[in-house]
Structure formats: structure tokens, C-alpha cells
Design a protein around this motif. Structure first.
Motif, PDB file in Angstrom:
ATOM      1  N   GLY A  45      52.544   9.110   1.492  1.00  0.00           N
ATOM      2  CA  GLY A  45      53.556   9.320   2.634  1.00  0.00           C
ATOM      3  C   GLY A  45      54.649  10.046   2.303  1.00  0.00           C
ATOM      4  O   GLY A  45      55.061  10.920   2.915  1.00  0.00           O
ATOM      5  N   ILE A  48      53.671  13.850   2.339  1.00  0.00           N
ATOM      6  CA  ILE A  48      53.647  14.298   3.672  1.00  0.00           C
ATOM      7  C   ILE A  48      54.968  14.723   4.135  1.00  0.00           C
ATOM      8  O   ILE A  48      55.282  15.735   4.795  1.00  0.00           O
ATOM      9  N   ARG A  49      55.970  13.865   3.685  1.00  0.00           N
ATOM     10  CA  ARG A  49      57.256  13.878   4.157  1.00  0.00           C
ATOM     11  C   ARG A  49      57.904  15.043   3.593  1.00  0.00           C
ATOM     12  O   ARG A  49      58.514  15.959   4.202  1.00  0.00           O
ATOM     13  N   THR A 102      60.299   3.235   3.439  1.00  0.00           N
ATOM     14  CA  THR A 102      60.692   3.544   4.860  1.00  0.00           C
ATOM     15  C   THR A 102      62.143   4.104   4.616  1.00  0.00           C
ATOM     16  O   THR A 102      62.904   5.131   5.180  1.00  0.00           O
ATOM     17  N   THR A 121      61.487   9.361  12.111  1.00  0.00           N
ATOM     18  CA  THR A 121      60.022   9.873  12.103  1.00  0.00           C
ATOM     19  C   THR A 121      59.657   9.979  10.674  1.00  0.00           C
ATOM     20  O   THR A 121      58.434   9.444  10.327  1.00  0.00           O
ATOM     21  N   MET A 122      60.344  10.549   9.908  1.00  0.00           N
ATOM     22  CA  MET A 122      59.971  10.623   8.327  1.00  0.00           C
ATOM     23  C   MET A 122      59.992   9.186   7.607  1.00  0.00           C
ATOM     24  O   MET A 122      59.135   9.095   6.797  1.00  0.00           O
ATOM     25  N   THR A 124      59.159   6.333   8.925  1.00  0.00           N
ATOM     26  CA  THR A 124      57.955   5.797   9.230  1.00  0.00           C
ATOM     27  C   THR A 124      56.755   6.435   8.574  1.00  0.00           C
ATOM     28  O   THR A 124      55.923   5.874   8.174  1.00  0.00           O
ATOM     29  N   ILE A 125      56.675   7.781   8.565  1.00  0.00           N
ATOM     30  CA  ILE A 125      55.638   8.533   7.703  1.00  0.00           C
ATOM     31  C   ILE A 125      55.436   8.219   6.419  1.00  0.00           C
ATOM     32  O   ILE A 125      54.418   7.769   5.774  1.00  0.00           O
ATOM     33  N   THR A 126      56.880   8.083   5.801  1.00  0.00           N
ATOM     34  CA  THR A 126      56.717   7.744   4.381  1.00  0.00           C
ATOM     35  C   THR A 126      56.384   6.385   3.988  1.00  0.00           C
ATOM     36  O   THR A 126      55.570   6.310   3.009  1.00  0.00           O
ATOM     37  N   SER A 128      54.195   4.513   6.188  1.00  0.00           N
ATOM     38  CA  SER A 128      52.839   4.137   6.476  1.00  0.00           C
ATOM     39  C   SER A 128      51.687   4.933   6.012  1.00  0.00           C
ATOM     40  O   SER A 128      50.517   4.700   6.192  1.00  0.00           O
ATOM     41  N   ALA A 129      52.083   6.240   5.901  1.00  0.00           N
ATOM     42  CA  ALA A 129      51.030   7.418   5.727  1.00  0.00           C
ATOM     43  C   ALA A 129      50.086   6.959   4.457  1.00  0.00           C
ATOM     44  O   ALA A 129      48.876   7.340   4.505  1.00  0.00           O
ATOM     45  N   ALA A 151      53.959   0.262  11.645  1.00  0.00           N
ATOM     46  CA  ALA A 151      54.795   1.251  11.967  1.00  0.00           C
ATOM     47  C   ALA A 151      56.126   1.077  12.746  1.00  0.00           C
ATOM     48  O   ALA A 151      57.254   1.358  12.571  1.00  0.00           O
TER      49      ALA A 151
END
Length: 208
Positions: A45, A48-49, A102, A121-122, A124-126, A128-129, A151
Motif C-alpha cells: 500500500g 502504491i501511495r 491509514t 484517498t491515499m 485508504t490506499i496505504t 488497504s492495498a 476501506a
């Protein structure tokens, strides 16, 4: 010198690595396979962030995160009787990792100069991804797509961070409040079976 957010990130890395390695052990992966699963869970995660924020992925700047994942593997090997046999251990470490990452995602995005909606948004991505990548690699439906508030818990934690910041709370208070929110939301969702409505498939219309 390490800041509080760095400590949170390190703790989140360890928690997520434990959750990934624990699932890999339950699937009877070998040590290397388990290490890979733990690593992608811990850094997926955040990687990606950082790529989306156009910065070098955090784990490439400090070997401590790779060492932390290796330590998590050692912990699972030594305490496998407890960590693998009991289902609550995965939920515990996964929830802790979700909450801490998060906060890290929100904090680092704001530090890079982006607005709060991007930070949410970031965050959540951090959070959950990495779990999505983990579940895909072990051939499971990603937890974020199932019935639990996964999420959504990240988003609510990010909102609490935002509100705390607007209220001029100390940064550490905002971070802790956001993390606690994620943990509490997920605990309540699991305990009381709270979930979003399912999107049912459209029935086929029979042709006359």
C-alpha cells in the motif's frame, strides 16, 4: 532522527507483515514464500501511495522495513502454535496494520502538499492495498471486497484526522485519534455484522 509518524509506520509494517506471514503459514507456504507475502502486505500500500505521490517508496530509503519483515517471519516461526492456530491473531494484527498505515498515508500525503481529499484517498490506499495484494497472491477474495467495513474504516479514520486537525489538536493527538477510530469501526463492524449492501446481479431477461 525518527519522528512519531516513522514509529507508527514501523509498527504498522510489523503488524501487517505478521498478518501476511500468518496467512501464508496457514496455507503451508515455505519460509521464502511466507516472507514474500509478509513483505508485499507490509509495503504494498505504501509503495502504491509513494509512486502516486511521485516520491521514492519508503522502504527503499531504509533497510529497517525489510529487517522488520524478517523479524516478523522469525516471530511467526517461534510462536506459530499461537499465531497460526488462533484466528483472532490475524484479525488483531491486520486491524492494527490497517489503522497505523491509514494514519501514515494521510500524514505523508499532507506533508507532500496535497489537499485533504487526496490525503483521505491515499490513507485508504496505504491501509488497504497491501492486504489486497496479499489476498490475491494467496488466492483469496480480497478482504476489502468482502462484507467487513475495511476501506470504510480507513476513510472514517482519515476524516477524524481531518477534524482533529481543523480543531487545532496536536499532531500526535490527530494521529492517535484516527488510528483508534479505524480500530473501533472495524471491531464494531465485525462484532455487530455491520456491512455495506451487496450489489446483486441483474436477473437475465428471458427472451420471448
Amino acid at each position: 532522527m525518527w519522528q512519531f509518524v516513522d514509529i507508527i509506520e514501523f509498527a504498522g509494517t510489523f503488524a501487517f507483515a505478521i498478518s501476511g506471514i500468518r496467512l501464508a503459514a496457514a496455507k503451508q507456504f515455505d519460509w521464502f514464500g511466507a516472507l514474500v507475502i509478509g513483505l508485499v502486505t507490509a509495503v504494498g500500500g505504501g509503495t502504491i501511495r509513494d509512486l502516486m505521490l511521485n516520491v521514492t517508496p519508503f522502504w527503499m530509503m531504509n533497510i529497517s522495513y525489510l529487517a522488520c519483515t524478517s523479524l516478523a517471519l522469525l516471530v511467526v516461526v517461534v510462536y506459530r502454535q499461537i499465531l497460526v492456530r488462533h484466528n483472532y491473531t490475524f484479525f488483531t494484527f491486520d486491524t492494527i496494520g490497517l489503522a497505523l498505515f491509514t494514519v501514515v498515508g494521510v500524514e505523508k500525503t499532507l506533508g507532500a502538499g496535497f489537499p485533504y481529499w487526496v490525503a483521505l484517498t491515499m490513507g485508504t490506499i496505504t491501509g488497504s492495498a497491501g492486504g489486497m495484494i496479499r489476498d490475491t497472491l494467496i488466492n483469496e477474495i480480497p478482504l476489502v471486497f468482502r462484507k467487513e467495513l475495511y476501506a470504510i474504516a480507513c476513510l472514517l479514520g482519515g476524516l477524524v484526522y481531518w477534524l482533529s486537525d481543523l480543531a487545532k489538536m496536536p499532531q500526535e493527538v490527530s494521529q492517535i485519534s484516527a488510528a483508534v477510530t479505524v480500530i473501533v469501526v472495524r471491531l464494531l463492524a465485525v462484532k455487530y455484522h455491520i456491512s455495506l449492501p451487496k450489489l446483486n446481479g441483474v436477473d437475465k431477461i428471458e427472451e420471448e
